[in-house]
Design a protein around this motif. Structure first.
Motif, PDB file in Angstrom:
ATOM      1  N   ASP A   1       0.824  -1.207   0.000  1.00 49.51           N
ATOM      2  CA  ASP A   1       0.000   0.000   0.000  1.00 49.51           C
ATOM      3  C   ASP A   1       0.859   1.258   0.000  1.00 49.51           C
ATOM      4  O   ASP A   1       0.453   2.298  -0.514  1.00 49.51           O
ATOM      5  CB  ASP A   1      -0.905   0.008   1.235  1.00 49.51           C
ATOM      6  N   PHE A   2       2.039   1.158   0.625  1.00 48.19           N
ATOM      7  CA  PHE A   2       2.968   2.284   0.708  1.00 48.19           C
ATOM      8  C   PHE A   2       4.377   1.771   0.446  1.00 48.19           C
ATOM      9  O   PHE A   2       4.738   0.668   0.875  1.00 48.19           O
ATOM     10  CB  PHE A   2       2.926   2.942   2.095  1.00 48.19           C
ATOM     11  N   VAL A   3       5.169   2.561  -0.247  1.00 47.89           N
ATOM     12  CA  VAL A   3       6.562   2.188  -0.530  1.00 47.89           C
ATOM     13  C   VAL A   3       7.488   3.193   0.134  1.00 47.89           C
ATOM     14  O   VAL A   3       7.409   4.405  -0.132  1.00 47.89           O
ATOM     15  CB  VAL A   3       6.845   2.145  -2.043  1.00 47.89           C
ATOM     16  N   LEU A   4       8.334   2.685   1.029  1.00 52.36           N
ATOM     17  CA  LEU A   4       9.367   3.507   1.654  1.00 52.36           C
ATOM     18  C   LEU A   4      10.650   3.243   0.867  1.00 52.36           C
ATOM     19  O   LEU A   4      11.268   2.185   0.995  1.00 52.36           O
ATOM     20  CB  LEU A   4       9.522   3.133   3.137  1.00 52.36           C
ATOM     21  N   ASN A   5      11.017   4.202   0.067  1.00 55.04           N
ATOM     22  CA  ASN A   5      12.071   4.031  -0.933  1.00 55.04           C
ATOM     23  C   ASN A   5      13.461   4.136  -0.306  1.00 55.04           C
ATOM     24  O   ASN A   5      13.871   5.213   0.129  1.00 55.04           O
ATOM     25  CB  ASN A   5      11.902   5.069  -2.029  1.00 55.04           C
ATOM     26  N   ALA A   6      14.171   3.016  -0.269  1.00 57.12           N
ATOM     27  CA  ALA A   6      15.538   2.990   0.266  1.00 57.12           C
ATOM     28  C   ALA A   6      16.516   2.553  -0.816  1.00 57.12           C
ATOM     29  O   ALA A   6      17.442   1.770  -0.568  1.00 57.12           O
ATOM     30  CB  ALA A   6      15.618   2.053   1.469  1.00 57.12           C
ATOM     31  N   THR A   7      16.312   3.062  -2.016  1.00 57.46           N
ATOM     32  CA  THR A   7      17.180   2.722  -3.141  1.00 57.46           C
ATOM     33  C   THR A   7      18.602   3.205  -2.898  1.00 57.46           C
ATOM     34  O   THR A   7      18.815   4.329  -2.424  1.00 57.46           O
ATOM     35  CB  THR A   7      16.647   3.349  -4.436  1.00 57.46           C
ATOM     36  N   ILE A   8      19.576   2.374  -3.210  1.00 56.08           N
ATOM     37  CA  ILE A   8      20.994   2.731  -3.093  1.00 56.08           C
ATOM     38  C   ILE A   8      21.680   2.505  -4.430  1.00 56.08           C
ATOM     39  O   ILE A   8      21.191   1.752  -5.279  1.00 56.08           O
ATOM     40  CB  ILE A   8      21.697   1.905  -1.996  1.00 56.08           C
ATOM     41  N   GLN A   9      22.825   3.149  -4.599  1.00 52.70           N
ATOM     42  CA  GLN A   9      23.589   2.974  -5.829  1.00 52.70           C
ATOM     43  C   GLN A   9      24.455   1.724  -5.788  1.00 52.70           C
ATOM     44  O   GLN A   9      24.585   1.001  -6.778  1.00 52.70           O
ATOM     45  CB  GLN A   9      24.475   4.209  -6.075  1.00 52.70           C
ATOM     46  N   GLU A  10      25.039   1.470  -4.608  1.00 50.96           N
ATOM     47  CA  GLU A  10      25.923   0.306  -4.472  1.00 50.96           C
ATOM     48  C   GLU A  10      26.122  -0.010  -3.002  1.00 50.96           C
ATOM     49  O   GLU A  10      25.935   0.840  -2.127  1.00 50.96           O
ATOM     50  CB  GLU A  10      27.285   0.598  -5.107  1.00 50.96           C
ATOM     51  N   GLU A  11      26.484  -1.260  -2.746  1.00 53.39           N
ATOM     52  CA  GLU A  11      26.865  -1.653  -1.398  1.00 53.39           C
ATOM     53  C   GLU A  11      28.289  -1.183  -1.135  1.00 53.39           C
ATOM     54  O   GLU A  11      29.092  -1.025  -2.058  1.00 53.39           O
ATOM     55  CB  GLU A  11      26.784  -3.179  -1.230  1.00 53.39           C
ATOM     56  N   ALA A  12      28.613  -0.988   0.128  1.00 45.69           N
ATOM     57  CA  ALA A  12      29.982  -0.601   0.485  1.00 45.69           C
ATOM     58  C   ALA A  12      30.932  -1.785   0.333  1.00 45.69           C
ATOM     59  O   ALA A  12      32.144  -1.601   0.211  1.00 45.69           O
ATOM     60  CB  ALA A  12      30.023  -0.073   1.918  1.00 45.69           C
ATOM     61  N   CYS A  13      30.378  -2.979   0.332  1.00 46.47           N
ATOM     62  CA  CYS A  13      31.177  -4.186   0.093  1.00 46.47           C
ATOM     63  C   CYS A  13      31.822  -4.103  -1.290  1.00 46.47           C
ATOM     64  O   CYS A  13      31.137  -3.793  -2.281  1.00 46.47           O
ATOM     65  CB  CYS A  13      30.267  -5.414   0.183  1.00 46.47           C
ATOM     66  N   PRO A  14      33.137  -4.372  -1.417  1.00 46.82           N
ATOM     67  CA  PRO A  14      33.803  -4.249  -2.722  1.00 46.82           C
ATOM     68  C   PRO A  14      33.238  -5.204  -3.773  1.00 46.82           C
ATOM     69  O   PRO A  14      33.381  -4.972  -4.972  1.00 46.82           O
ATOM     70  CB  PRO A  14      35.269  -4.563  -2.401  1.00 46.82           C
ATOM     71  N   LEU A  15      32.576  -6.267  -3.317  1.00 48.16           N
ATOM     72  CA  LEU A  15      31.945  -7.206  -4.244  1.00 48.16           C
ATOM     73  C   LEU A  15      30.527  -6.765  -4.616  1.00 48.16           C
ATOM     74  O   LEU A  15      29.871  -7.398  -5.435  1.00 48.16           O
ATOM     75  CB  LEU A  15      31.899  -8.607  -3.630  1.00 48.16           C
ATOM     76  N   ASN A  16      30.061  -5.701  -3.949  1.00 49.13           N
ATOM     77  CA  ASN A  16      28.694  -5.210  -4.133  1.00 49.13           C
ATOM     78  C   ASN A  16      27.669  -6.297  -3.824  1.00 49.13           C
ATOM     79  O   ASN A  16      26.626  -6.392  -4.483  1.00 49.13           O
ATOM     80  CB  ASN A  16      28.485  -4.684  -5.563  1.00 49.13           C
ATOM     81  N   LEU A  17      27.980  -7.106  -2.798  1.00 49.25           N
ATOM     82  CA  LEU A  17      27.103  -8.222  -2.442  1.00 49.25           C
ATOM     83  C   LEU A  17      26.622  -8.168  -0.998  1.00 49.25           C
ATOM     84  O   LEU A  17      25.421  -8.252  -0.726  1.00 49.25           O
ATOM     85  CB  LEU A  17      27.823  -9.558  -2.693  1.00 49.25           C
ATOM     86  N   ALA A  18      27.550  -8.039  -0.046  1.00 52.89           N
ATOM     87  CA  ALA A  18      27.173  -8.066   1.368  1.00 52.89           C
ATOM     88  C   ALA A  18      26.321  -6.851   1.719  1.00 52.89           C
ATOM     89  O   ALA A  18      26.680  -5.712   1.388  1.00 52.89           O
ATOM     90  CB  ALA A  18      28.416  -8.100   2.242  1.00 52.89           C
ATOM     91  N   PRO A  19      25.176  -7.083   2.365  1.00 53.62           N
ATOM     92  CA  PRO A  19      24.329  -5.947   2.760  1.00 53.62           C
ATOM     93  C   PRO A  19      25.078  -5.013   3.714  1.00 53.62           C
ATOM     94  O   PRO A  19      25.370  -5.366   4.845  1.00 53.62           O
ATOM     95  CB  PRO A  19      23.146  -6.623   3.473  1.00 53.62           C
ATOM     96  N   THR A  20      25.421  -3.848   3.247  1.00 51.07           N
ATOM     97  CA  THR A  20      26.137  -2.848   4.043  1.00 51.07           C
ATOM     98  C   THR A  20      25.437  -1.496   3.890  1.00 51.07           C
ATOM     99  O   THR A  20      24.736  -1.053   4.793  1.00 51.07           O
ATOM    100  CB  THR A  20      27.615  -2.756   3.602  1.00 51.07           C
ATOM    101  N   THR A  21      25.588  -0.897   2.743  1.00 49.49           N
ATOM    102  CA  THR A  21      24.902   0.370   2.489  1.00 49.49           C
ATOM    103  C   THR A  21      23.386   0.201   2.581  1.00 49.49           C
ATOM    104  O   THR A  21      22.680   1.060   3.112  1.00 49.49           O
ATOM    105  CB  THR A  21      25.277   0.917   1.103  1.00 49.49           C
TER     106      THR A  21
END
Length: 322
Positions: free
Chosen positions: A137-157
Motif C-alpha cells: 500500500d505504501f513504498v518507503l524508498n531505500a534505493t541505493i547505488q551500491e553496497e559498500a562491500c567491494p563485491l557489491n554483495l554483502a548488505p552494508t549500504t
C-alpha cells in the motif's frame, strides 16, 4: 605499513559510501512516506515489522526504537510467519516488510496472506520495481547505488539505509504524537539515561544531613558543623532563617592562610555570598549541568526559599548520572 594504509583507506571508503547513500536517501522521502506515517498514527493496532536475513536484524532494531518512542510494535520473522507466526497479526495491525530486493521467496509467500488478512502493508525496499513494492500500500524508498562491500554483495549500504529510514519513521511518529521527555522517561526507567529523565534533586539529597549555621556563628561551630555532617560545606543563614552564604572546606583552608588570629572569625567573615542553588524539584541532571557550568562540586537545594539540603557531585556519580 601498506597493509595499515589499505585498512584505513578501505574504512574511509565504506563510511563515505554509506554517508553518500544517506544523503541520496533524503531526496527519496516522498508522499508515500508521509501517508505511511499518517496511517500508522490512525491505526488501532500495532506496527508489525518483518523481514529475513539481515533485514530481520534491522527490523528488530526499528521495532525497539518505535516501542521506546511511543509506537507499540513487534517483530515477526518472515520465514516463521509462514509457519504459524502469522497468528500474531490482527486485522487492525500495520505491517512493514523490509527487503533489499523485494523478491525473496519468503516475502512472495507472505504478502498475499497479509493482504487477505486486511492489514495495511508498507514495503521498505531498495528495489521499487520489486514484487513487494508493487503489492504494498505504501513504498518507503531505500534505493541505493551500491553496497559498500567491494563485491557489491554483502548488505552494508542497504542495511544502513533501511535503518536510517526506520529512524526517520520513528522520529516523525514521535513528533506527531507529541511524545516528550516525560513519556520517554516512563519507557526508559533503567540506566543512566532513564535516571537523567526522572531523578530529581529531592531524590538525591540526604534529608537528615542539612548542615546550617547562623552567620554570627564562631569558627569552631562552623568547623564542627561541616565535619559533623560530612558534606564538605555548610549553609549560612541570617537571623530570619534566609540563606545568605555557604562555607566550604576550601573556604576554611583559604581563611587559615589569610587570618593568623582566628578568635574573632565568624561564618559571615569567610562565607561565599550568593551561593549557587537549585530547587529540590529540578531534575538531577540540571544540577550536574550547573556544577559543570560554574566548576563547583555542590549546590544548595531549596524548597521555595527554605534550605532543603545539599546535592554533591558524588551523589550524581553514585547514581551513574555523571
Amino acid at each position: 605499513m601498506n597493509i595499515i594504509k589499505n585498512i584505513k583507506s578501505s574504512a574511509i571508503k565504506v563510511l563515505k559510501t554509506e554517508a553518500q547513500a544517506l544523503e541520496n536517501l533524503a531526496e527519496l522521502v516522498d508522499d508515500d512516506f508521509e501517508a505511511c506515517v499518517a496511517n500508522i498514527l490512525e491505526t488501532k493496532g500495532r506496527v508489525v515489522i518483518t523481514g529475513v536475513g539481515k533485514s530481520a536484524i534491522i527490523a528488530n532494531k526499528i521495532v525497539a526504537t518505535l516501542n521506546s518512542t511511543g509506537t507499540p510494535s513487534l517483530f515477526m520473522h518472515a520465514a516463521d510467519a509462514i509457519h504459524g507466526d502469522l497468528g500474531m497479526i490482527q486485522k487492525e495491525d500495520f505491517v512493514i516488510c523490509l527487503s533489499k530486493s523485494g523478491n525473496t521467496p519468503e516475502v512472495k509467500v507472505l504478502v498475499p496472506m497479509l493482504k487477505k488478512m486486511g492489514s495495511k502493508l508498507a514495503a521498505l525496499v531498495s528495489n521499487t520495481d520489486s514484487y513487494l513494492a508493487k503489492q504494498a500500500d505504501f513504498v518507503l524508498n531505500a534505493t541505493i547505488q551500491e553496497e559498500a562491500c567491494p563485491l557489491n554483495l554483502a548488505p552494508t549500504t542497504s542495511t544502513t539505509a533501511h535503518l536510517a529510514l526506520g529512524d526517520a519513521l520513528a522520529v516523525c511518529l514521535l513528533e506527531a504524537r507529541g511524545f516528550g521527555s516525560q513519556d520517554f522517561a516512563r519507557f526508559h526507567p533503567g540506566g543512566s539515561l532513564g535516571k537523567q529523565l526522572y531523578l530529581t534533586v529531592e531524590d538525591l539529597v540526604a534529608k537528615d544531613l542539612v548542615p546550617v549555621v547562623n552567620q554570627e556563628a564562631p569558627l569552631t561551630t562552623v568547623i564542627l558543623e561541616i565535619s559533623g555532617k560530612r558534606l564538605g560545606a555548610t549553609a549560612v543563614l541570617n537571623d530570619g532563617g534566609k540563606l545568605t552564604g555557604i562555607v566550604t572546606d576550601g573556604d576554611l583552608r583559604r581563611m587559615l592562610e589569610r587570618h593568623p588570629d582566628l578568635s574573632d572569625i565568624t561564618a559571615k567573615d569567610i562565607m561565599t555570598k550568593n551561593p549557587k542553588t537549585i530547587d529540590k524539584n529540578e531534575y538531577a541532571v540540571k544540577a550536574l549541568n550547573l556544577m559543570r557550568e560554574f566548576n563547583i562540586t555542590q549546590l544548595v537545594a531549596l524548597d521555595g526559599e527554605k534550605i532543603f539540603g545539599f546535592i554533591h557531585i558524588h551523589d550524581l556519580m553514585k547514581e551513574g548520572i555523571v
